[in-house]
Each structure stands twice: as C-alpha cells, then as structure tokens.
Design an enzyme around this catalytic site. Structure first.
Site, PDB file in Angstrom:
ATOM      1  N   SER A  82       1.106  19.226 -67.006  1.00 25.54           N
ATOM      2  CA  SER A  82       1.900  19.503 -65.820  1.00 25.54           C
ATOM      3  C   SER A  82       3.131  20.279 -66.267  1.00 25.54           C
ATOM      4  O   SER A  82       3.272  20.584 -67.455  1.00 25.54           O
ATOM      5  CB  SER A  82       2.171  18.196 -65.094  1.00 25.54           C
ATOM      6  OG  SER A  82       3.503  17.890 -65.112  1.00 25.54           O
ATOM      7  N   GLU A 113       4.340  33.489 -60.285  1.00 24.61           N
ATOM      8  CA  GLU A 113       3.250  33.271 -59.331  1.00 24.61           C
ATOM      9  C   GLU A 113       3.712  32.310 -58.251  1.00 24.61           C
ATOM     10  O   GLU A 113       4.600  31.491 -58.482  1.00 24.61           O
ATOM     11  CB  GLU A 113       2.046  32.620 -60.043  1.00 24.61           C
ATOM     12  CG  GLU A 113       1.443  33.486 -61.111  1.00 24.61           C
ATOM     13  CD  GLU A 113       0.457  32.702 -61.978  1.00 24.61           C
ATOM     14  OE1 GLU A 113      -0.092  31.687 -61.500  1.00 24.61           O
ATOM     15  OE2 GLU A 113       0.268  33.114 -63.125  1.00 24.61           O
ATOM     16  N   LYS A 115       3.572  28.993 -56.215  1.00 24.87           N
ATOM     17  CA  LYS A 115       3.123  27.649 -56.575  1.00 24.87           C
ATOM     18  C   LYS A 115       2.419  27.087 -55.345  1.00 24.87           C
ATOM     19  O   LYS A 115       3.061  26.673 -54.377  1.00 24.87           O
ATOM     20  CB  LYS A 115       4.318  26.778 -56.978  1.00 24.87           C
ATOM     21  CG  LYS A 115       3.918  25.386 -57.392  1.00 24.87           C
ATOM     22  CD  LYS A 115       5.050  24.723 -58.146  1.00 24.87           C
ATOM     23  CE  LYS A 115       4.973  23.230 -58.238  1.00 24.87           C
ATOM     24  NZ  LYS A 115       3.717  22.559 -58.135  1.00 24.87           N
ATOM     25  N   CYS A 405      14.941   9.028 -14.807  1.00 21.19           N
ATOM     26  CA  CYS A 405      15.830   9.825 -15.651  1.00 21.19           C
ATOM     27  C   CYS A 405      16.895   8.924 -16.280  1.00 21.19           C
ATOM     28  O   CYS A 405      17.563   8.175 -15.571  1.00 21.19           O
ATOM     29  CB  CYS A 405      16.490  10.917 -14.819  1.00 21.19           C
ATOM     30  SG  CYS A 405      17.720  11.847 -15.745  1.00 21.19           S
ATOM     31  N   CYS A 408      20.406  10.043 -14.521  1.00 21.98           N
ATOM     32  CA  CYS A 408      20.758   9.940 -13.105  1.00 21.98           C
ATOM     33  C   CYS A 408      19.870   8.958 -12.354  1.00 21.98           C
ATOM     34  O   CYS A 408      20.095   8.697 -11.171  1.00 21.98           O
ATOM     35  CB  CYS A 408      20.696  11.311 -12.436  1.00 21.98           C
ATOM     36  SG  CYS A 408      19.019  11.951 -12.246  1.00 21.98           S
TER      37      CYS A 408
END
Ligand code: IVH
Length: 668
Positions: A82, A113, A115, A405, A408
């Site tokens: 890795s 490049e 990845k 709502c 309101c």
C-alpha cells in the site's frame, strides 16, 4: 478441437473481444449494439450445443458463471503494497525532498495518475491468458475471484499481443457514477437498501459468489501497475503504454511531470476537476517515473519510497443524526434538514445537511439517533446519504411526515406530482422571512446589517411584514433603537443601507423578487435583453422565450409572476416608496465587440460580477468556461484548470491589472 465449428468459435471469440476493446477501452465502436449481440448470441449457442468448444478465455464468461460455494485463496507472486499518504502541499514537497535526497538528484521526473476510488485487484496472465484474479487481501494472500473478474469491463480475457510466461497486472475495479445511479434506482424500486457510494458497490460486487451478480453491477477496471517479477518498460509511463497495447484500459489523464511544482499544479487541477470525471477518485498517486530510480529508492515494510498517495479531503464521513428540522423555504416547500453532531467533511465542518424530502427519507430509512453517512462533494449542499444499520438502536422509529406547517400551522400538501411537501399559506411567516432574506441578500438588494436574526426579530414584533415595510423603517428609528443590541449608530447605518439599496441595478432587483427559477444569472440575461422594468412587467411569453438563456418553463414562470395582480401591486408599492432600480446602459464601446472573456482565479480590484458587467458595457460576452471560442482569459491568483485549458488551447491570458489597463480612463 479442430474443424469448421471450432474455427468459427475461435473467430467469434476474437471478433467479440476486438469489439469489446473498441467499445470499452477506446470508446470507438465499429459495429452497432445489435450486430454485437448477434455475434455474442451465435457464440453462446455454439458453445452450449458443443460444450467441448468452450475455452477459459471465451467472452461468454463475461456474463458470469454459476455460483461458487466459497472463494479460494491466492498467493500474490509479488506482494500488493500500500502507499504512504500525503494530505497537504507540504507533505508532497517533503516526499519530493526525500526522493531527491535518496537519489542525489536536483529534480525528479514523476508520473502522476488519478487515484481511482474502488477496490484493488491483481490479475495473473499465463502465456497471454487470464489465469486468476485476486483481491488484495492482506497484501500477500487474497481471495480468488476469477469468474467475477471476467465480467469486469477492461479486463482482457486474453492479451491483445502474444506474451509468454507470467504477468501480474494490478489495477482498480470501480463503478462509473452512471452505473452507480442506475443500480441505486433499481435497488430502491425493489425496496432494497441503496449503496452509500460507488466504492462499496464495486468492492461488494467483486466479492459475489455468484458472478452473474457481479456482471449485473457493470464494473470497470483500470490498470496502474505490473507485479515486479516482470518488466514491460523502463518507466512507469512506458509500462502503462505497454499495458494499453496489451488490451488494458488505462486512463489518459495521467502524465509525466518534471519537478514538484508541476506535481503540485497537477494535484490542484484535479482536486478542482474531480467532480467532472465519470467515476470517483479520492486523490492522486505520484510515482517516480524511472524504474531504475524506483529500485534505487526501494521500499519500507509499509510501502514503496518512490510513490505517494495524495488524498483529497474525504467527501463522506460518519456522524450522529441528532434530530430532524423541517425548514420552510421561500416558495413554501418543506424540506427535512438533518441536525448533526458536527463532523469534518469535504474540507469544512458540517452540522446541517439536507434530507431532500420525506419520500427520499423513507426510501433511505434514516432515523433520528442513527449513525449516518454525510456527503459533501464539491460545492454541493451537504446531504445525508444513508444510515449504518448495524449501529441502529433497537428502539428507533421512522420519522413521521409533518401534516401541518411548523411555522404557521396550516395543513401541508403536495401540488400535482411534486414529491416536496408544501405550505400553501402565502402569509406564512417562514416564507415571508425567507423572501425578505433573499431580497436583502448580497446577490439582490445587498442591504448590509439586515441578517437573519434581525429580520426574524422585526417580523416577530410586526415592524416588518413584507418587502415594502423595509422602506418604511426610516420613520421608526426610535423604535428600532430600543431593540436590544441595536444602538443608535447601527440604526443609522441600517437606515442608510436601506436607502442606498433603492438604486441597485435592475437585475439585482429582479433577482430579489424571488420569481421561481430566476436567480442572478437569469435576471442578468433578462435585463440585458429587456432593459426596462416597465417592459419586463409587460413582457409576454414570446418576448421572454426570445431572450437567450431563457427556456419555455422559466418563461412561463416569469409571465405567471407578472400576471399576478398582487405581484404588480408589490412592485408599485416599492416604486412609490422610492425604490428606483437602475436600468442597464447600452454598451458604451466596442472594445470587446465579438469577444468572449473568461475570468478565473481571485480578482483583487473588483467582484466577478463587476468585471462581467464591464465586459458587457464594452460590447463583449463573459463566459464561465474556456473553449475554442474564448478570446481572452483574465487570470488572478489561484487560477487552476481554466488557466491550464487556456494555455492548452493557446488562448491569450492576461492579469487583472492588464485587463483594467485596457479600459479607457475613467471607466475602470
Ligand atoms: S499504485 C506499489 N496507482 O490506492 C504501488 N494505486 O493507497 C501500488 N490506487 O492499494 C499502488 N489508484 O488500491 C496505484 N493509479 C493508482 C491507483 C492506486 C488507486 C489504490 C490502490 C492502492 C491504494 C494505495
């Protein structure tokens, strides 16, 4: 096997693989899909009537094979290492320092490049034929997934040129964004959990025991290396070129770069541009290009000293969903918004994210208390993409859709086939507040000092009720001054800022009206073509669709807005209170006649809008992207991909100062 049938089978295999390559690798198909299907069907029929004609590199294997009981193990010929990560420019430069010191060189040639954000895989070819495919596993031993790999686009079943002996090819299996969206749409239609990102979908697809399921995921493979037991060239760039010749998909974005400055520019360019790629990347891999130099540098136990992975800021993160807030927008749409435990994602701290709408919320099955995945890609509004079901508390419940709502109390509903819930009360304080905030915002009337808190406060105590009431505040200075935190000085400033806003350019006023689908850009297009407010108030559908940049849907929204008597009355009110939007002047010169200019990077002497207005005043056009039609690019500090594109196309580039110097005295 000999004979005419065997010959035909061999011929079909060759033809099909050739067309596969033309289609998937070169993007240059020579035959239609139905001609391809006919060849494929002929081979399937031939092989099923004569099983002895089957081979292990037959393209018919690409549709998958019957399921395995379990995966075998595969020992990699050379370990799959890795890479060390870099998260900043400093860390990239430190890598370059180490490399140069290690080689005793003053400047190094790198190969950079993309990845790819997928799952790595190692393909082993023997005498030109794919023998095994294996996942990375612990780097030494992986799972053998050969039938699955055969279904992946860009994995040649046999090499395009003869090559004796063993060859290990490494690369990434990933899913294109389009295939990912298609998969998630299909999954949600079947009531299945959607995938959080293409990487998970690709990695999971690769590990299906039934390779027909892998085939259905439409995965792709890009090659990036060969196992070190074999050399195809003297450089990394040469290796990839060779792999391309052997039939592997290799991306064209990679490039050789001399010196670390070029590497830094490449990284910046792709971090800006990543969203435009059809697949996901999570960084840039930078490799020393010459293999002899790679060998000289060698590896540590963790990974090679000759390569580094520059990681972009992660676009997804996990956090907890603390609650769901229902937000009422300018047009009354009610959006569920996630209240999150703050989390760092995509380079910023996020504590609010959209949950889109209640249908989407149900489909994703997101619940309060869940550990959720938050995504912020590019400039897009952060969103919650899903929950981690394993971590869900057993007593959680699905959130309930509100029926009234939250602001309101009016009943909510849906109009037509819309998915969004809506509050239909035009006087709803939340809608009024959102409308006012939009009107006073920087891109509209730009009234400094009128922030969200103050607007809400003024609405609460009834000093502001609608847009015109803003322009009546100057008569109520004493009342304003007694509001907490609003001393006399800031009252004077506020009243002055409101006064000044009366003479904003017409396009800002039009933007401020909050007509659906009409933002800054459309408002500018409109007022550039229809130059007076009076003409705009009377413009019919035909006049509106004649404006470049305005389509039928937007045109009917605008027409509908001005047909509404209440809206005309609102404008009359504003005008009678002294609001006098400044109508655009005709072009005052032809300095930029017939030209298209692009501004990129930071401007230090003017806003981008001012710059674009200047171009228009001198008869030119300003555009957001560089193309062959661009005649001049004005680049400031931090210019990235647009500058590079201009250089690539040979378009003239000047600085902001040069641009200002082009303008006649007194107009700058
Ligand atoms: S080279 C010894 N090149 O990133 C060098 N890796 O962080 C091996 N990856 O495990 C890796 N794109 O899965 C290389 N263009 C690219 C890559 C790439 C994606 C992945 C790969 C690797 C991980 C390392």
């Amino acid at each position: 096997m000999d004979g005419p049938l065997a010959d035909r089978a061999a011929e079909l295999r060759k033809l099909i693989e050739r067309h596969n390559r033309l289609y998937h690798q070169l993007d240059a198909p020579e035959i239609s899909d139905s001609e391809y299907d006919a060849l494929f069907r002929e081979l399937v029929e031939l092989e099923s009537a004569h099983p002895e004609l089957k081979t292990d590199d037959s393209p018919t294997l690409r549709i998958g094979a019957p399921p395995l009981a379990e995966f075998g193990q595969h020992r990699h010929l050379t370990p799959m290492l890795s890479l060390d990560n870099a998260f900043s420019e400093e860390e990239l430069r430190a890598f370059d320092d180490r490399v140069r010191r290690g080689l005793g060189a003053s400047e190094v040639e790198y190969y950079a490049e993309l990845k790819y954000d997928g799952a790595s895989i190692s393909l082993t070819y023997q005498d030109g034929r794919l023998r095994t495919a294996a996942t990375r596993g612990d780097g030494t031993v992986g799972e053998e997934v050969t039938p699955n790999a055969r279904t992946v686009r860009g994995v040649p079943l046999s090499l395009a040129e003869p090559l004796d002996g063993a060859l290990e090819v490494r690369g990434e299996v990933l899913m294109f964004k389009a295939a990912f969206d298609e998969l998630n749409v299909a999954r949600s239609a079947r009531g299945q959990q959607v995938f959080a990102n293409p990487r998970n979908a690709a990695a999971g697809g690769l590990r299906q025991l039934d390779s027909r399921l892998t085939a259905a995921r439409k995965l792709s493979f890009f090659a990036y290396a060969v196992g070190q037991s074999r050399r195809l060239a003297d450089t990394q760039s040469g290796t990839l070129e060779r792999l391309h010749g052997l039939g592997f998909a290799v991306r064209p974005e990679a490039g050789t770069l001399v010196g670390v400055d070029a590497v830094v520019r490449y990284v910046e360019r792709w971090s800006e541009r990543r969203a435009s790629l059809p697949f996901g990347i999570d960084g840039i891999v930078v490799k020393v290009n010459r293999l002899d130099q790679q060998e000289e540098l060698g590896s540590t136990a963790r990974g090679p000293r000759w390569a580094i992975a520059y990681k972009f800021a992660a676009e997804q993160a996990f956090t907890r969903l603390l609650g769901i807030v229902n937000q009422v927008g300018r047009t009354g749409t009610v959006t569920p918004v996630a209240d999150l435990e703050p989390v760092h994602v995509g380079g910023v701290t996020v504590s609010r994210a959209t949950l889109h709408n209640y249908e989407d919320l149900k489909r994703r099955d997101v619940r309060v208390g869940d550990t959720v995945i938050v995504q912020r890609a590019g400039d897009v509004i952060p969103e919650v993409v899903g929950s981690v079901l394993d971590k869900r508390s057993p007593d959680s419940a699905a959130p309930e859709e509100p029926t009234v709502c939250p602001e309101c109390g009016s009943p909510l509903g849906r109009s037509g086939s819309e998915v969004a819930l809506r509050c239909f009360n035009k006087a709803c304080p939340a809608q009024v507040a959102a409308k006012i905030l939009h009107f006073v915002s920087r891109s509209a009337m730009d009234i400094e000092g009128l922030g969200e808190k103050l607007v809400v406060r003024l609405l609460d105590i009834g000093m502001v009720t609608d847009l015109p009431s803003l322009y009546r505040l100057h008569g109520r200075k004493t009342e304003l001054a007694v509001l907490d935190r609003l001393g006399e000085l800031s009252v004077a400033n506020l009243v002055e800022a409101i006064e000044t806003s009366k003479a904003r350019p017409l396009d800002r006023f039009v933007n401020g009206l909050g007509i659906r689908h009409v933002g800054s850009k459309t408002a500018r297009d409109l007022t550039r073509a229809i130059r007076t407010l009076e003409a705009l108030r009377r413009a019919d559908y035909d006049a509106l669709t004649a404006v470049s940049g305005i389509g039928p849907q937007v045109a009917s929204e605008i027409e509908g807005f001005f047909e509404e008597p209440a809206n005309q009355a609102l404008i009359d009110d504003l005008l009678s209170l002294g609001v006098a939007p400044v109508e655009p002047e005709g072009p005052i010169g032809h300095l930029f006649g017939g030209q298209t200019l692009v501004f990129t990077g930071k401007l230090e002497h003017m806003t981008r809008e001012d710059a674009e207005a200047l171009v228009a005043r001198f008869g030119g056009k300003a555009s957001g992207s560089v193309s062959k039609l661009t005649t001049l690019v004005v680049a400031g500090p931090g210019a990235g991909s647009k500058l590079a594109k201009a250089e690539e196309l040979g378009v003239k580039v000047v600085s902001e100062e040069d641009f200002l110097a082009m303008l006649p005295e007194g107009t700058r």
